[in-house]
Motif scaffolding. Structure first.
Motif, PDB file in Angstrom:
ATOM      1  N   LEU A 240      42.368  50.498  51.324  1.00  0.00           N
ATOM      2  CA  LEU A 240      42.378  49.052  51.234  1.00  0.00           C
ATOM      3  C   LEU A 240      40.983  48.470  51.064  1.00  0.00           C
ATOM      4  CD1 LEU A 240      45.036  47.823  53.811  1.00  0.00           C
ATOM      5  CD2 LEU A 240      45.133  47.761  51.319  1.00  0.00           C
ATOM      6  N   TYR A 241      40.088  48.865  51.956  1.00  0.00           N
ATOM      7  CA  TYR A 241      38.811  48.156  51.992  1.00  0.00           C
ATOM      8  C   TYR A 241      37.772  48.744  51.059  1.00  0.00           C
ATOM      9  CZ  TYR A 241      41.037  45.522  55.552  1.00  0.00           C
ATOM     10  OH  TYR A 241      41.918  44.708  56.183  1.00  0.00           O
ATOM     11  N   LYS A 242      37.788  50.065  50.887  1.00  0.00           N
ATOM     12  CA  LYS A 242      36.759  50.639  50.043  1.00  0.00           C
ATOM     13  C   LYS A 242      37.144  50.587  48.566  1.00  0.00           C
ATOM     14  CE  LYS A 242      33.200  54.028  50.229  1.00  0.00           C
ATOM     15  NZ  LYS A 242      32.840  55.387  50.608  1.00  0.00           N
ATOM     16  N   HIS A 243      38.398  50.833  48.293  1.00  0.00           N
ATOM     17  CA  HIS A 243      38.815  50.880  46.893  1.00  0.00           C
ATOM     18  C   HIS A 243      39.359  49.539  46.402  1.00  0.00           C
ATOM     19  CE1 HIS A 243      38.404  55.085  47.846  1.00  0.00           C
ATOM     20  NE2 HIS A 243      38.375  55.329  46.529  1.00  0.00           N
ATOM     21  N   ALA A 244      40.382  49.062  47.103  1.00  0.00           N
ATOM     22  CA  ALA A 244      41.057  47.861  46.603  1.00  0.00           C
ATOM     23  C   ALA A 244      40.205  46.610  46.773  1.00  0.00           C
ATOM     24  CB  ALA A 244      42.394  47.686  47.306  1.00  0.00           C
ATOM     25  N   PHE A 245      39.746  46.375  47.985  1.00  0.00           N
ATOM     26  CA  PHE A 245      39.061  45.124  48.283  1.00  0.00           C
ATOM     27  C   PHE A 245      37.835  44.923  47.409  1.00  0.00           C
ATOM     28  CE2 PHE A 245      36.106  42.548  50.803  1.00  0.00           C
ATOM     29  CZ  PHE A 245      36.866  41.404  50.921  1.00  0.00           C
ATOM     30  N   ARG A 246      37.059  45.993  47.263  1.00  0.00           N
ATOM     31  CA  ARG A 246      35.821  45.884  46.508  1.00  0.00           C
ATOM     32  C   ARG A 246      36.084  45.430  45.073  1.00  0.00           C
ATOM     33  NH1 ARG A 246      30.818  49.985  45.403  1.00  0.00           N
ATOM     34  NH2 ARG A 246      29.659  48.385  44.298  1.00  0.00           N
ATOM     35  N   ASN A 247      37.186  45.892  44.510  1.00  0.00           N
ATOM     36  CA  ASN A 247      37.515  45.488  43.139  1.00  0.00           C
ATOM     37  C   ASN A 247      38.147  44.108  43.080  1.00  0.00           C
ATOM     38  OD1 ASN A 247      36.648  47.671  41.438  1.00  0.00           O
ATOM     39  ND2 ASN A 247      38.099  48.898  42.629  1.00  0.00           N
ATOM     40  N   ALA A 248      38.943  43.818  44.112  1.00  0.00           N
ATOM     41  CA  ALA A 248      39.635  42.526  44.115  1.00  0.00           C
ATOM     42  C   ALA A 248      38.661  41.375  44.258  1.00  0.00           C
ATOM     43  CB  ALA A 248      40.657  42.491  45.248  1.00  0.00           C
ATOM     44  N   VAL A 249      37.520  41.665  44.866  1.00  0.00           N
ATOM     45  CA  VAL A 249      36.600  40.594  45.205  1.00  0.00           C
ATOM     46  C   VAL A 249      35.666  40.243  44.035  1.00  0.00           C
ATOM     47  CG1 VAL A 249      34.503  41.600  46.194  1.00  0.00           C
ATOM     48  CG2 VAL A 249      35.755  39.833  47.452  1.00  0.00           C
ATOM     49  N   ILE A 250      35.700  41.061  42.989  1.00  0.00           N
ATOM     50  CA  ILE A 250      34.767  40.833  41.875  1.00  0.00           C
ATOM     51  C   ILE A 250      34.864  39.423  41.273  1.00  0.00           C
ATOM     52  CG2 ILE A 250      34.290  41.514  39.461  1.00  0.00           C
ATOM     53  CD1 ILE A 250      34.571  44.422  40.409  1.00  0.00           C
ATOM     54  N   PRO A 251      36.050  38.916  41.003  1.00  0.00           N
ATOM     55  CA  PRO A 251      36.128  37.556  40.458  1.00  0.00           C
ATOM     56  C   PRO A 251      35.473  36.521  41.381  1.00  0.00           C
ATOM     57  CG  PRO A 251      38.272  38.616  40.373  1.00  0.00           C
ATOM     58  CD  PRO A 251      37.378  39.531  41.138  1.00  0.00           C
ATOM     59  N   PHE A 252      35.469  36.769  42.678  1.00  0.00           N
ATOM     60  CA  PHE A 252      34.857  35.816  43.596  1.00  0.00           C
ATOM     61  C   PHE A 252      33.338  35.817  43.478  1.00  0.00           C
ATOM     62  CE2 PHE A 252      38.999  36.605  45.311  1.00  0.00           C
ATOM     63  CZ  PHE A 252      39.439  35.323  45.551  1.00  0.00           C
ATOM     64  N   VAL A 253      32.825  37.020  43.230  1.00  0.00           N
ATOM     65  CA  VAL A 253      31.382  37.110  43.036  1.00  0.00           C
ATOM     66  C   VAL A 253      30.970  36.256  41.839  1.00  0.00           C
ATOM     67  CG1 VAL A 253      29.489  38.669  42.501  1.00  0.00           C
ATOM     68  CG2 VAL A 253      31.279  39.390  44.075  1.00  0.00           C
ATOM     69  N   ALA A 254      31.843  36.267  40.827  1.00  0.00           N
ATOM     70  CA  ALA A 254      31.547  35.483  39.635  1.00  0.00           C
ATOM     71  C   ALA A 254      31.504  33.989  39.947  1.00  0.00           C
ATOM     72  CB  ALA A 254      32.583  35.767  38.556  1.00  0.00           C
ATOM     73  N   THR A 255      32.205  33.586  40.997  1.00  0.00           N
ATOM     74  CA  THR A 255      32.212  32.152  41.312  1.00  0.00           C
ATOM     75  C   THR A 255      31.118  31.768  42.299  1.00  0.00           C
ATOM     76  OG1 THR A 255      33.753  32.423  43.138  1.00  0.00           O
ATOM     77  CG2 THR A 255      34.702  31.990  40.962  1.00  0.00           C
ATOM     78  N   LEU A 256      30.430  32.775  42.860  1.00  0.00           N
ATOM     79  CA  LEU A 256      29.417  32.454  43.871  1.00  0.00           C
ATOM     80  C   LEU A 256      28.332  31.524  43.318  1.00  0.00           C
ATOM     81  CD1 LEU A 256      28.812  35.686  45.981  1.00  0.00           C
ATOM     82  CD2 LEU A 256      29.834  33.522  46.685  1.00  0.00           C
ATOM     83  N   GLY A 257      27.971  31.733  42.048  1.00  0.00           N
ATOM     84  CA  GLY A 257      26.944  30.896  41.439  1.00  0.00           C
ATOM     85  C   GLY A 257      27.350  29.429  41.406  1.00  0.00           C
ATOM     86  N   GLY A 258      28.636  29.229  41.262  1.00  0.00           N
ATOM     87  CA  GLY A 258      29.154  27.865  41.229  1.00  0.00           C
ATOM     88  C   GLY A 258      28.982  27.150  42.553  1.00  0.00           C
ATOM     89  N   LEU A 259      28.739  27.924  43.615  1.00  0.00           N
ATOM     90  CA  LEU A 259      28.557  27.317  44.929  1.00  0.00           C
ATOM     91  C   LEU A 259      27.272  26.514  44.988  1.00  0.00           C
ATOM     92  CD1 LEU A 259      29.629  30.084  47.439  1.00  0.00           C
ATOM     93  CD2 LEU A 259      30.830  27.994  46.846  1.00  0.00           C
TER      94      LEU A 259
END
Lengths: 327, 583
Positions: A240-259
């Motif tokens: 869950l956390y090492k494989h899935a979560f790390r990939n699922a969170v990528i789109p959020f990283v893309a929005t961090l700049g928008g913060l």
């Protein structure tokens, strides 16, 4: 990588001029100007209005006003507010700081709450907990923040009527007599006032973000490599956390700049309804008054922050997402 | 010679008096007796919009900081019980026989908050700066009559003379302007001119640098949040109640900036602010409910008076491109028919929830002394409207049920108001419905405020609108007719902006306006005003609709409100100087 960053920065220059000119043009396209309101005052003569218009430079052609403003901007001067008769930065900055008192805790809270909720919803899809959270999320999405703020005020008042005490303030950022308080008490006072606006500002966004997280997570969990990882006999936690979560969170990283621009753009209507002296009520005023350089100046700062934010996002993305490589 | 000696002796005697010449605040301005008054405490209020500057010369919004700290009073002030001008910072005044000069004796012993005496120089300097074009003061226009300047002259430190280009009804209103310290503004003005003045007293200025001659000093200001004022001790040296107590009674006056009226209401209901003027039926009933259920110890005066504002419909007389409409809009019979279609009671019931006042002339209903009761009203009466329209040739109806004249031209026009003003939009929709019943087709559109103003103020023979619903506000007790509105060349002569009078009654109104303004006798001036309203009623250049009422409320911890008879939108609910905290 360095070449990439340099190239990106070079691209920012035409973007900046194009965007500011467009913003300036659109503001100017609105009918009337700052002095239109004054024209309906039975005591003010047209000569006076014409004189003020000349004084503010509003009688000049748009391109001239733009060039003048650009010239000021390159000297790091955002322009002058007609309403306050003071430099834009001077009047905007205290409001931005006030807004940050809500925006920063609310953003942190948002990620702290929304991401775990989303992950939970994905992992326990269609469980009772997931259904309840989904239900709440839909309610949260459907109630506008200003209305949520009004409900909060209503509840606070009802508690006050029944118990005689206000557990949280109905509005404002400080109590009366604030100036006489020692510094620590001042800090606590602001924190006490911020609780409700922060919760209200966060509540709406939690719904959206947690749904997004849930969707991302579900998508990743359906991938072949997750099945492979599970088949390999990896612990579920690691899957869950090492494989899935790390990939699922990528789109959020893309929005961090928008913060970054959102840091200065205020907490929205919550500020208006709860009389929080942030940037939103101030900016709405400026738009209503057509206080040209306040609007243009604020847009410019947001624009610059957005450009920087996007740059940071891309760099972060490159760092997080192993599929992106720059040659 | 003997008289001169006596005056001299008097002056010496005056100079010998150590204490200031006090202004005694009349008992009749408040319901409280000096004996029941308590000193100290904080008054808490809220305002809707933020303050923009502390600078008295560039401030533009109403309820600004300079007018609050100064108390808004000058050489003269009005007695709310009579409406008369009485000496305030002046100790007395004399009007010259030709009525072109007023000489004021300035009260001695008044001091600025920094200890310097208040003298004639302060008025002179303030006037100079206000009338410097480059400063851009909002008061600039008030120092001119028909473009000719009013001049001030210092006779001695405590005598000042105002000279007017012609006798003027608003002479005292001009003289009532608030003085600011010459020793603060003068040197900057001398050195740097208008630019220097504009940079002074911004919101970033330290509160202790703001000098006041009025009841309050700035203690602190937090942008967008709260203005805290404290009592100015120098003010109490010459402002006393009838028992000789220095004023104001309060120690502090806090003004919260709350942009949302719902939030203001919440603060009032929670007992966090003391003053409120609810504008909607909903807010009024919430306050009443809270009072009845014992949750809030407060007083509310519903329908205390109408407010000094107007809402009206104006037709465009300059439509060269459409002669049919132009002749229609220029016909007083047509406008009278339209007035008969305006259902003012429905407007009051629906738009103001029953709490409003119908309007028939340009004089705001709150200015009761000025209202001519005999003026015909052309109230809601569709039959009468139909009859008048028939007289104009609109006797038949077409397939859709709208009136047409002999040539088959349909009675139809466009009506606009500013989008976002829900009340005006409702008024317009009510009018459209009523008009349809009579057979008049009205096409209503709500457009952007600035576009609307642009259309309304455009001039020439062909202007781009048919009819507009809009409002004006601000009342003048001395002369309630607008200098921009009545004269045919006026910028707000909205119905006809051809630059000249078209109807002989416009010419008459124009002449009466000038006569009234130069008439100093109040009674005679009111007579002229009465006459103007009669002509207005015949001409109906503007069809007045209705306005909202004033409903002041306050927390009962406050004492010292006005007697009921003078609580109104003009005088407010109280003098802050005479307000005190009971508990």
């Amino acid at each position: 990588m360095t070449a990439y960053i340099l190239r990106r920065i070079l691209y920012l220059i035409p973007t900046f001029f194009g965007a500011t000119f467009l913003a300036f043009l659109i503001i100017q396209l609105a009918p009337g100007d700052y002095l239109t309101q004054l024209e309906l005052d039975p005591k003010v003569t047209p000569e006076t209005i014409a004189r003020l218009r000349a004084q503010f430079g509003l009688d000049r052609p748009i391109y001239e006003q733009y060039l003048l403003w650009m010239d000021n901007l390159l000297h790091l001067n955002l322009g002058y507010s007609f309403a306050y008769q003071a430099p834009v930065l001077e009047v905007i900055w205290p409001r931005v700081v006030n807004s940050m008192v809500i925006v920063i805790p609310s953003t942190i809270l948002l990620y702290l709450v929304a991401i775990p909720i989303g992950v939970y919803g994905a992992v326990r899809q269609y469980s009772l907990g997931d259904r309840i959270l989904s239900f709440l999320a839909y309610i949260g999405l459907s109630i506008p923040s200003f209305f949520l703020a009004l409900i909060a005020i209503y509840i606070l008042l009802q508690i006050k009527f029944r118990t005689g005490t206000l557990i949280f303030p109905v509005s404002g950022m400080t109590s009366s007599g604030f100036e006489q308080l020692p510094p620590l008490r001042q800090l606590l006072d602001i924190a006490w006032h911020a609780v409700v606006p922060v919760l209200v500002a966060t509540a709406n966004d939690i719904a959206g973000l947690s749904r997004l997280m849930r969707g991302q997570m579900l998508e990743v969990l359906g991938q072949d490599y997750i099945r492979t990882a599970r088949a390999k006999g990896l612990a579920e936690r690691v899957v869950l956390y090492k494989h899935a979560f790390r990939n699922a969170v990528i789109p959020f990283v893309a929005t961090l700049g928008g913060l970054l621009p959102s840091l200065i753009s205020g907490a929205g209507f919550v500020e208006v309804v709860m009389a929080w002296p942030g940037i939103t009520p101030f900016f709405l005023d400026a738009i209503a008054n057509q206080d040209l350089y306040v609007i243009a100046g604020f847009l410019t700062v947001s624009l610059v922050l957005l450009m920087i934010g996007n740059l940071i996002s891309d760099l972060l993305l490159a760092w997080v997402d192993p599929r992106i490589r720059y040659e | 010679m003997r008289r001169a000696l006596a005056v001299l002796a008097g002056l010496i005697a005056l100079a010998g008096v150590a204490s200031a010449q006090t202004f005694v605040w009349p008992q009749k301005w408040t319901v409280a007796k000096p004996s029941e008054v308590k000193r100290g405490g904080t008054l808490r209020a809220a305002v809707i919009s933020d303050y923009r500057t502390f600078n008295p010369f560039i401030t533009a919004e109403s309820g600004n900081v300079p007018s609050i700290i100064s108390g808004g009073r000058g050489l003269v002030t009005r007695d709310p019980t009579t409406g008369d001008w009485i000496p305030y910072m002046a100790e007395s005044f004399t009007v010259s026989p030709n009525k072109l000069e007023i000489t004021f004796k300035i009260r001695r012993g008044m001091r600025w908050s920094d200890g310097r005496p208040i003298t004639a120089d302060d008025w002179i300097m303030t006037w100079r700066i206000h009338t410097d074009k480059a400063v851009g003061s909002n008061s600039y226009d008030s120092f001119f009559i028909d473009g000719k300047p009013i001049t001030l002259r210092k006779i001695d430190d405590y005598t000042i003379r105002f000279t007017y280009p012609k006798p003027d009804a608003t002479a005292f209103a001009v003289a009532a302007f608030v003085p600011w310290p010459a020793h603060v503004f003068g040197p900057v003005y001398q050195r740097e001119g208008a630019e220097g003045i504009k940079k002074m007293w911004t919101l970033n200025e330290k509160p202790e640098n703001i000098v006041s001659g009025g009841p309050w000093l700035i203690e602190s200001y937090r942008p967008g949040e709260r203005l805290v004022l404290k009592r100015n001790p120098a003010f109490g040296e010459w402002n006393k109640d009838e028992a000789g107590n220095p004023l104001p009674y309060l120690d502090r006056y806090e003004i919260k900036i709350v942009k949302d009226t719902n939030a203001q209401l919440a603060e009032f209901l929670a007992g966090n602010i003391d003053l409120m003027a609810p504008a909607t039926v909903d807010h009024i009933s919430q306050i009443r409910q809270a009072i009845q259920q014992g949750r809030l110890d407060a007083t509310i005066k519903v329908n205390a008076s109408p407010v000094a504002s107007s809402q009206f419909m104006v037709f465009n007389w300059n439509k060269a491109s459409d002669p049919f409409k132009q002749s229609l809009f220029r016909s007083d019979k047509f406008r009278r028919a339209m007035s008969h279609i305006v259902n003012r009671q429905a407007v009051i019931d629906i738009v103001y929830g029953g709490l409003g006042t119908p309007m028939y002339t340009s004089v705001y209903p709150v200015l009761t002394q000025w209202i001519n009761p005999k003026v015909p009203k052309y109230e809601y009466n569709p039959q009468q409207a139909a009859k008048l329209l028939a007289e104009l040739g609109f006797t038949k109806k077409d397939k859709e049920g709208y009136l047409v004249d002999g040539k088959g031209r349909r009675l139809e026009f466009n009506l606009a108001t500013n989008a976002g003003n829900a009340q005006r939009e409702q008024m317009a929709k009510l009018f459209v419905d009523e008009a349809k019943k009579v057979g008049v087709k009205v096409n209503f559109t709500a457009i952007d405020f600035n576009t609307l103003v642009g259309q309304l103020l455009s001039s020439g023979p062909d202007r781009p609108f048919d009819a507009i619903i809009i409002g004006l506000s601000g009342g003048d007790l001395d002369w309630p007719f607008g200098s921009n509105v009545v004269p045919c060349k006026g910028n707000l002569h909205m119905w006809n902006k051809s630059g000249q009078c078209i109807d002989p009654r416009e010419t008459q109104l124009d002449a009466l306006y000038s006569r009234g303004r130069t008439e100093l006798d109040f009674k005679k001036r009111v007579e002229i005003g009465y006459r103007m309203q009669e002509i207005e009623a015949q001409l109906l250049p503007v069809i007045y609709i209705a306005g909202p009422n004033y409903h002041p409320a306050w927390n009962n911890r406050l004492g010292g409100e006005h007697p009921d008879a003078i609580i109104s939108a003009i005088w407010g609910q109280r003098e802050l100087e005479l307000t005190f905290i009971k508990k």
